[in-house]
Design a protein around this motif. Structure first.
Motif, PDB file in Angstrom:
ATOM      1  N   GLN A   1      33.798 -10.021  51.341  1.00 33.37           N
ATOM      2  CA  GLN A   1      34.197 -10.868  52.458  1.00 33.37           C
ATOM      3  C   GLN A   1      35.686 -10.857  52.735  1.00 33.37           C
TER       4      GLN A   1
ATOM      5  N   ARG B   1      36.969 -10.457  56.323  1.00 27.88           N
ATOM      6  CA  ARG B   1      35.848 -10.421  57.260  1.00 27.88           C
ATOM      7  C   ARG B   1      36.068 -11.358  58.446  1.00 27.88           C
ATOM      8  N   LYS B   2      35.678 -10.881  59.607  1.00 32.02           N
ATOM      9  CA  LYS B   2      35.716 -11.720  60.797  1.00 32.02           C
ATOM     10  C   LYS B   2      34.519 -12.653  60.773  1.00 32.02           C
ATOM     11  N   GLN B   3      34.768 -13.917  61.056  1.00 31.82           N
ATOM     12  CA  GLN B   3      33.734 -14.931  60.912  1.00 31.82           C
ATOM     13  C   GLN B   3      33.178 -15.427  62.238  1.00 31.82           C
ATOM     14  N   ARG B   4      33.908 -15.213  63.334  1.00 35.66           N
ATOM     15  CA  ARG B   4      33.487 -15.754  64.626  1.00 35.66           C
ATOM     16  C   ARG B   4      33.691 -14.712  65.714  1.00 35.66           C
TER      17      ARG B   4
ATOM     18  N   PHE C   1      26.728 -12.357  64.892  1.00 31.70           N
ATOM     19  CA  PHE C   1      26.505 -13.537  64.049  1.00 31.70           C
ATOM     20  C   PHE C   1      25.255 -14.291  64.499  1.00 31.70           C
TER      21      PHE C   1
END
Length: 625
Positions: free
Chosen positions: A296, A299-302, A622
């Motif tokens: 992670q 890592r891009k979360q959104r 996502f």
């Protein structure tokens, strides 16, 4: 909250002792039913109220082991139906001879048997007491001549429906990492470590095989396609044989190094294919969350953190950038440079530079604050009889900056710093490029402004110039982007010029992220008169020389104000038609809605477009959030 009636199944299993009720109950439990044995009928209502909040398939066995309580079954079932619960009764029976033999072989005592009654008399007495409930049964199965495997198959077909007849066997498919050991309960184990490993691609490392970037990477490889074909054919051959032999559970384990990428993608695909063949499949990914911190990192979360590349030109590109900059943090605008009209055209002819106008518009659109400095960049000299008349200050600034720093690309970078833009602007090429169009009437028209002024429909568009090379940095931006946006804007002079570079088309077609086309709201007089959304798509594919590379098309379906439509019609511009039925033939997603701005012009609202793009990316990258 209880499950909806059309998804809820409540099965009451009853019948003769020794007819196979316990075996049926175990089989249904393997198929995902919540099962209860020897339930007292008086508790049926409370039991249904409680269990239906968590399970949509329930099976209970009630028979004469309950003694006098069993006689209340019919009344309790009637009460259950009055309370809104639908049920079905499955009644199992067998011949006296078979039942006697089964009890003799197992040496078990019949529930009604006592010192004054023989086994056969007990069986016959039970049959008499079951007569009323047998008449109420929807399904009656005689098990006298059935083997265990045959009974399970009949139950799957009769109880769960023909469409689910394959569910006589529960197939457990699980991914795992060899680093953490082979699953001990696996019946079949497959090693997919020979497939290309997404771990070594830093853009993919943080994703899992359940997410589209990794899934597309793994499944899109030729070696994977060949493996899947052979592997799935083997499973299609093998599973029915296990089912015919009466096996109720089959565990298939698929492993890679860490159990996060390759094995997960293959397992998920196998589960999907088996479900299409009506098998009951349980999917598990044992090691997908192991060592999460290592994967992670960064890592891009959104959706807002994803990188976007928008390809276009003219006012269409600058319009969407104004909305994008308020949502997305990593934006690159790749701009056409073939404009030969107005201030840009004069500077091109006099100084031999690429057209600065559309680049200037994108720079000011991405400016952190569109205040005095951006107003200065957009200022146009209007003094009569002056050589500056018609020139934009921003165009002159970019031209002068190119002279100072040595090249136009560096001039754009330095101007970006001056304006403090929230993103990056790149020309599609630094070469002196001219557009040439072959019109439907056979005429050859040279120059972007001449094509627009001619007013006819274009048959074919080409690039002309001593060199027609795309900027390497632009190609790299396209490769690394999480999403690609084309349009809106003039189809032939702003969007299509990008597709005239073979290198750009190749990169677009190989891209694994969503490739989104924003279709124009209104047609352009002459060039796209009477065009529908499908015509726009077909024109893109025809000039690219490749089909079906778009993933999503965004279309406005809100009708503009009638007065505005009439005003545009006077200039031969009409609303682009939306043919939903025809669009269903394309393997892409259509996102339709209200994307119009308010005001005196029919154009897109940049913030509405940005919100729609954000939603598309959220669902793509996502979906679980």
């Amino acid at each position: 909250m209880p499950f909806a009636p059309h998804t809820f199944q409540f099965t009451v299993i009853t019948g003769a002792s020794g007819a196979g009720k316990s075996m049926v109950l175990r089989h249904l439990e393997d198929l995902g039913y919540f099962c209860a044995d020897n339930l007292v009928p008086a508790l049926l209502g409370s039991f249904a109220d409680l269990i239906s909040t968590q399970f949509n398939r329930i099976a209970v066995v009630m028979d004469l082991r309950g003694g006098a309580f069993f006689d209340e079954l019919s009344g309790c079932l009637h009460t259950l139906k009055e309370r809104g619960f639908q049920y079905q009764i499955l009644f199992l029976e067998a011949s006296d001879e078979v039942l006697v033999r089964r009890f003799s072989e197992t040496r078990r005592r019949h529930p009604l048997q006592h010192e004054d009654m023989s086994l056969l008399e007990s069986i016959q007495r039970e049959r008499e007491r079951l007569r009323d409930i047998r008449e109420q049964a929807e399904i009656i199965i005689n098990t006298s001549l059935m083997k265990a495997a045959e009974l399970k198959q009949v139950i799957s077909e009769r109880l769960m429906g023909q469409a689910e007849s394959q569910q006589g066997l529960v197939v457990n498919v699980t991914s795992f990492g060899y680093r953490y050991g082979i699953p001990m309960d696996a019946d079949l184990t497959f090693d997919v470590r020979f497939l290309p490993n997404p771990y070594y691609n830093t853009d993919l490392r943080s994703f899992t095989g359940l997410e589209r970037p990794v899934r597309d990477y793994v499944l899109g490889k030729q070696v994977t396609q060949e493996f899947i074909q052979r592997f799935f054919d083997f499973m299609a051959y093998l599973i029915p044989h296990y089912r015919q032999e009466g096996k109720s559970n089959l565990t298939v384990a698929i492993g890679c190094t860490g159990g996060r990428h390759r094995s997960v993608a293959i397992t998920h695909e196998l589960a999907r294919v088996l479900r299409t063949k009506n098998y009951y499949v349980l999917e598990k990914h044992r090691d997908i969350s192991k060592d999460e911190a290592r994967y992670q990192a960064g890592r891009k979360q959104r959706a807002e953190e994803l990188s976007l590349v928008a390809l276009g030109g003219g006012t269409g590109l600058s319009t969407i950038l104004r909305g994008f900059k308020h949502i997305f943090h990593d934006i690159t605008a790749i701009v056409t440079v073939s404009d030969d009209g107005g201030s840009s055209g004069r500077l091109r002819r006099e100084l031999g530079i690429i057209a600065p106008g559309d680049i200037r518009n994108c720079l000011t659109a991405l400016a952190d604050e569109e205040g005095l400095l951006t107003a200065l960049f957009n200022y146009r000299f209007e003094q009569g009889n002056s050589e500056l008349e018609g020139h934009s200050f921003g165009n002159l600034f970019l031209t002068a900056m190119a002279e100072v720093v040595g090249d136009f690309q560096s001039a754009i970078q330095e101007s970006s710093k001056v304006l403090a833009i929230g993103g990056r602007v790149l020309p599609i090429s630094l070469d002196n490029i001219t557009l040439q169009a072959q019109m439907q009437d056979g005429q050859i028209i040279v120059g972007e402004s001449s094509i627009t002024c001619y007013g006819g429909q274009v048959e074919k568009l080409e690039l002309k110039g001593d060199e027609t090379r795309p900027l390497p940095e632009a190609l790299e931006a396209i490769r690394k982007a999480d999403a690609l946006i084309l349009g809106p804007g003039s189809l032939y002079t702003s969007t299509l010029p990008h597709l005239l570079f073979p290198e750009v088309v190749e990169t677009l077609c190989k891209h694994s992220g969503p490739r989104i086309f924003i279709c124009n709201v209104m047609s352009q007089p002459g060039e796209t008169t009477d065009y529908s959304v499908c015509d726009y798509i077909e024109t893109l594919y025809r000039h690219a020389g490749q089909r079906d590379w778009l993933d999503c098309v965004l279309v406005n379906t809100r009708q503009p104000d009638e007065a505005l439509i009439q005003r545009y019609a006077e200039e031969n511009s009409h609303v682009v038609s939306f043919d939903a039925e025809r669009l269903e033939n394309y393997p892409l997603k259509i996102v339709s809605g209200d994307f119009l701005s308010t005001g005196d012009y029919i154009r897109h609202d940049s913030e509405k477009l940005a919100g729609a793009i954000r939603q598309i990316l959220q669902e793509w990258y996502f979906p679980q959030l």
